[in-house]
Design a protein around this motif. Structure first.
Motif, mmCIF file in Angstrom:
data_model
loop_
_atom_site.group_PDB
_atom_site.id
_atom_site.type_symbol
_atom_site.label_atom_id
_atom_site.label_comp_id
_atom_site.label_asym_id
_atom_site.label_seq_id
_atom_site.Cartn_x
_atom_site.Cartn_y
_atom_site.Cartn_z
ATOM 1 N N TYR A 44 0.802 -1.226 0.000
ATOM 2 C CA TYR A 44 0.000 0.000 0.000
ATOM 3 C C TYR A 44 0.837 1.280 0.000
ATOM 4 O O TYR A 44 0.361 2.366 0.316
ATOM 5 C CB TYR A 44 -0.989 0.023 1.171
ATOM 6 N N PHE A 49 -5.351 5.198 4.778
ATOM 7 C CA PHE A 49 -6.738 4.879 4.410
ATOM 8 C C PHE A 49 -7.644 5.249 5.586
ATOM 9 O O PHE A 49 -7.183 5.755 6.600
ATOM 10 C CB PHE A 49 -6.892 3.369 4.162
ATOM 11 N N TRP A 50 -8.916 4.870 5.504
ATOM 12 C CA TRP A 50 -9.828 5.039 6.638
ATOM 13 C C TRP A 50 -9.373 4.221 7.837
ATOM 14 O O TRP A 50 -9.816 4.439 8.948
ATOM 15 C CB TRP A 50 -11.263 4.674 6.236
ATOM 16 N N ASP A 51 -8.449 3.292 7.597
ATOM 17 C CA ASP A 51 -7.859 2.503 8.673
ATOM 18 C C ASP A 51 -7.435 3.414 9.827
ATOM 19 O O ASP A 51 -7.592 3.083 10.991
ATOM 20 C CB ASP A 51 -6.608 1.759 8.166
ATOM 21 N N GLU A 58 -15.441 -4.281 -0.438
ATOM 22 C CA GLU A 58 -14.888 -3.982 -1.769
ATOM 23 C C GLU A 58 -15.215 -5.058 -2.804
ATOM 24 O O GLU A 58 -14.770 -4.967 -3.951
ATOM 25 C CB GLU A 58 -13.376 -3.756 -1.659
ATOM 26 N N LYS A 90 -16.431 -9.081 1.121
ATOM 27 C CA LYS A 90 -15.015 -9.183 1.453
ATOM 28 C C LYS A 90 -14.815 -8.984 2.954
ATOM 29 O O LYS A 90 -13.973 -9.608 3.575
ATOM 30 C CB LYS A 90 -14.266 -8.095 0.675
ATOM 31 N N GLN A 91 -15.588 -8.066 3.534
ATOM 32 C CA GLN A 91 -15.331 -7.653 4.915
ATOM 33 C C GLN A 91 -16.591 -7.047 5.516
ATOM 34 O O GLN A 91 -17.580 -6.836 4.821
ATOM 35 C CB GLN A 91 -14.221 -6.607 4.923
ATOM 36 N N LEU A 136 -9.530 -5.923 8.252
ATOM 37 C CA LEU A 136 -10.347 -5.000 9.038
ATOM 38 C C LEU A 136 -11.636 -5.648 9.551
ATOM 39 O O LEU A 136 -12.412 -5.021 10.259
ATOM 40 C CB LEU A 136 -10.752 -3.778 8.185
#
Ligand code: BGC
Length: 775
Positions: A347, A352-354, A495, A609-610, A646
């Motif tokens: 990455y 990210f929003w992380d 995603e 995905k999550q 996540l």
């Protein structure tokens, strides 16, 4: 093999230990045992080189763009960890000869990496080697290595070649011009390199000291310079049993460093040389001890203790907190946290929003100033976000999905192969994964609610809240059939669903963003006239407010279905076919479904995905009752592969909220295993920063039951069956609390004076000093 219960007594639960060498599995140890201090991060590649190694050193915020076709990335800076060791003309390499004993330990309490090996060379000579390494928490520019070599069979000529290696690339992309090299006083090596596009100067210094049985000796080096490399070669013959130690101390400076950014290169060079030389004179042990004291202070502030029959649980939270500290550029609010911290090229160092949703809460409840610093990073990049909004025909600020130094969009456009067509798959996140704009606003508000920091709001936070709301207000469109405003064509957190309309997470977050901005507008207009004046002139608040008011009411929010309480993840999700995904859920690596199906095929099925809907329940849990949370968790979890790190922690917290302690613990254990677990391939590209924040959240927000609602602190703990005690610190309104949970009791203690209130089981309690509540 990783060992989680290494050490006895006090040491247990503090050491991440590796008990064997495996040259096919280098990536994992390099990442999870990485060292750093938020300014720099060094992957723990061995001193000696191996074919499958990945040598990485990164310095936060120093992005460079290889060329116009690639996004910016953190350059892999010249390496100082490498050393070539030749013993009696045989190259020291664990791939040759016999490894009699091997142990590598990362000491989470002190930040030191120690490797001890007894090695028999192919010619049958035996040696004991010990390597120690640290990155200083006291002086952020500094790193040190000490190598001790003892020949166990006869005398030994030790040859060491060690220096500064600027030949490294980021998987092929070279970010530096050749630069200059120099040696001062036959001792201090210097390399000056400049990035090709961002023009950041990097100055790297290294010096070596030799000791025999503890006494410093002078060993003259032969220096060599070659393309992008400078080395000192030493040779010394030691007697059998004599311990030779070689210390290598190194420092990094860049022209982006806050304190020295105004210096011209020559001045910076002079300054860096002088400070490096002064630090080097202190030696490894004195420097390490300064850093160790800093670590001690950190752990006194943040340590969490839990009584679990499984020592992995205790280690996993310390491991997470170790990494949360070393990934965070606490020294400079212009920089964000990368999705892999500073531990790998994955990455590209982008944020990210992380950061806001998974990592920031840790700091908010431990070091609120650092949480503010992370938000200031987003304030520094607000202009980039405004530019993105403008370029896409919107108002306000549209934050980039992947962010570097400027706040412009950095998401690569092309990704992995499409298994059906054989072409590269387009990555749509940079275009339509837009929830990040609301996620950042959400974090601003969390910070403000927890701290009541008006100064930050006046300076940065209010502007961010208004500009993000303005973006959403220009992004929505009217839908006649729904008789509501809608948000079309987005990617939500999941995603595996692209180009969907009315992703519930996005709509709820956008509505929240707009409604919160509208209420805050009224508040500052009433109570902070100066701020209102300034922001109204700059951001046309009076003009925007009526639309915000309308949208707060009329933005479409998918509701739970009557029959089963399931909230549609988007307009079409629930009408798609369901397939058996057991195989992919069980797979030891992620995204294996994309080996069987193209992305488009996956998009066409009920496969996530999550956490997406579950993520919404987690952030907005006050809007959904426990029954709805449970039915959605069950519905969507069975369709979720957890192909993002996540996912698990959020499933753990939500399961705990509706009372499924078993599922909560299972998901926690899975989250904790993402980097630390025995899967030796999980972290090759770097650690999973968000998941590490998630581990802390599962413990404190999940099992510890910490929840902030309407500005009040709620504590509704639910321990896993097997835990008998959990103690964690918590900063709340300037007070450091210690919370202890046992199966029957909750205790809250504060050492600072003054009364405060908490809520537990919906009852309000006043705390003055200490409070015990029966559970
Ligand atoms: C996840 C995102 C996450 C990113 C960086 C992706 O795989 O789907 O939610 O922000 O990784 O960690």
């Amino acid at each position: 093999m990783l060992q989680y219960d290494y050490g006895s007594g006090e040491e247990r639960g503090w050491i991440l230990s590796e008990s064997n060498f495996d040259s096919g599995m280098l990536g994992k140890g390099e990442s999870i045992m990485a060292l750093g201090n938020g300014y720099m991060g060094i992957r723990s590649a061995y001193e000696e080189s191996y074919l499958q190694q990945k040598r990485n050193t990164f310095i936060a915020g120093t992005f460079n763009k290889f060329d116009g076709h690639e996004p910016t990335e953190l350059p892999n800076v010249p390496d100082v960890a490498e050393m070539k060791i030749v013993l009696n003309k045989e190259h020291f390499s664990l791939e040759k000869g016999v490894i009699e004993t091997y142990r590598r330990n990362l000491h989470l309490d002190t930040g030191e990496l120690v490797r001890t090996v007894v090695w028999q060379s192919p010619l049958g000579n035996r040696y004991r080697l010990q390597f120690r390494r640290f990155v200083s928490l006291e002086n952020k520019h500094l790193t040190g290595t000490e190598v001790e070599i003892t020949s166990l069979t006869g005398s030994c000529t030790i040859e060491i070649t060690s220096g500064i290696n600027g030949q490294l690339t980021n998987t092929g992309a070279q970010h530096f011009r050749e630069g200059e090299k120099r040696i001062y006083n036959r001792q201090v090596l210097e390399m000056l390199q400049t990035t090709t596009e961002s023009n950041i100067d990097f100055l790297v210094y290294s010096a070596h000291h030799w000791r025999i049985d503890g006494e410093e000796i002078l060993v003259e080096p032969a220096a060599t310079m070659s393309r992008r490399r400078i080395d000192a070669s030493y040779s010394y013959t030691a007697a059998e049993g004599q311990t030779v130690s070689v210390e290598k101390l190194s420092m990094y400076y860049t022209s982006r460093d806050l304190q020295t950014q105004d210096m011209a290169t020559a001045e910076l060079r002079q300054y860096a040389l002088e400070t490096s030389t002064a630090e080097f004179a202190k030696g490894y042990h004195a420097l390490f001890s300064e850093s160790r004291n800093r670590w001690k202070q950190y752990w006194e502030d943040v340590d969490i203790q839990l009584d679990s029959p499984n020592v992995f649980d205790q280690l996993s939270i310390r491991f997470a907190q170790y990494h949360l500290l070393i990934m965070t550029p606490a020294h400079d609010t212009r920089f964000g946290i990368g999705a892999k911290g500073l531990t790998g090229e994955g990455y590209k160092g982008h944020s990210f929003w992380d950061s806001e949703i998974f990592i920031l809460p840790y700091f908010l409840y431990n070091y609120p100033d650092l949480a503010r610093g992370l938000l200031e990073y987003r304030y520094h990049t607000l202009d980039g976000a405004r530019k993105k909004a403008r370029e896409n025909g919107y108002e306000g600020a549209m934050y980039p999905w992947e962010s570097g130094f400027t706040g412009e969009e950095e998401t690569p456009v092309w990704g992995a192969a499409n298994v059906v067509t054989g072409t590269a798959t387009k990555i749509w996140s940079g275009f339509i994964e837009q929830h990040i704009t609301a996620d950042i606003a959400y974090a601003v508000w969390q910070y403000f609610t927890a701290t009541r920091d008006d100064e930050f709001m006046d300076r940065c936070g209010s502007e961010m809240l208004f500009e993000t709301a303005a973006f959403w207000a220009s992004r929505v469109e009217w839908d006649e059939a729904k008789d509501a405003y809608v948000i079309k064509n987005v990617i939500g957190p999941d995603e595996y669903k692209e180009h969907v309309d009315n992703n519930a997470f996005t709509n709820y977050m956008a509505q929240w963003n707009i409604a919160t901005a509208a209420a805050h507008y009224l508040d500052i207009r009433e109570n902070r006239p100066d701020v209102y004046e300034r922001l109204n002139t700059a951001l046309l608040l009076d003009e925007r407010y009526p639309k915000w008011l309308e949208l707060a009411d009329r933005l479409y929010l998918p509701a739970p279905r009557e029959e089963d309480g399931v909230v549609p993840q988007d307009d079409t999700y629930l009408s798609k076919p369901v397939i058996d995904i057991t195989k992919y859920k069980r797979a030891s690596s992620v995204q294996t479904i994309l080996r069987d199906y193209s992305r488009d095929q996956v998009i066409g099925m009920q496969i996530s995905k999550q956490a997406d809907l579950v993520m919404l329940m987690y952030l907005m849990n006050d809007r959904f009752n426990e029954e709805v949370q449970e039915s959605n968790w069950k519905y969507y979890e069975s369709k979720t592969i957890h192909d993002s790190s996540l996912s698990m922690a959020v499933h753990s917290i939500t399961a705990n909220r509706f009372g499924d302690r078993e599922a909560a613990y299972e998901c926690f254990a899975e989250a904790a295993a993402i980097d630390l677990g025995p899967n030796m391939k999980s972290s090759d590209e770097g650690i999973h920063a968000a998941s590490l924040g998630g581990i802390w959240k599962s413990i404190v927000f999940g099992f510890g039951g910490v929840h902030m609602k309407d500005g009040e602190l709620h504590l509704n703990p639910r321990l896993p069956e097997s835990w008998t005690r959990l103690t964690f610190p918590l900063m709340w309104r300037g007070k450091r609390l210690t919370v202890t949970v046992t199966p029957g009791e909750l205790e809250v203690r504060s050492d600072s004076a003054g009364e405060f209130t908490i809520l537990s089981g919906n009852k309000t309690y006043a705390v003055n000093g200490s409070l015990k509540i029966k559970l």
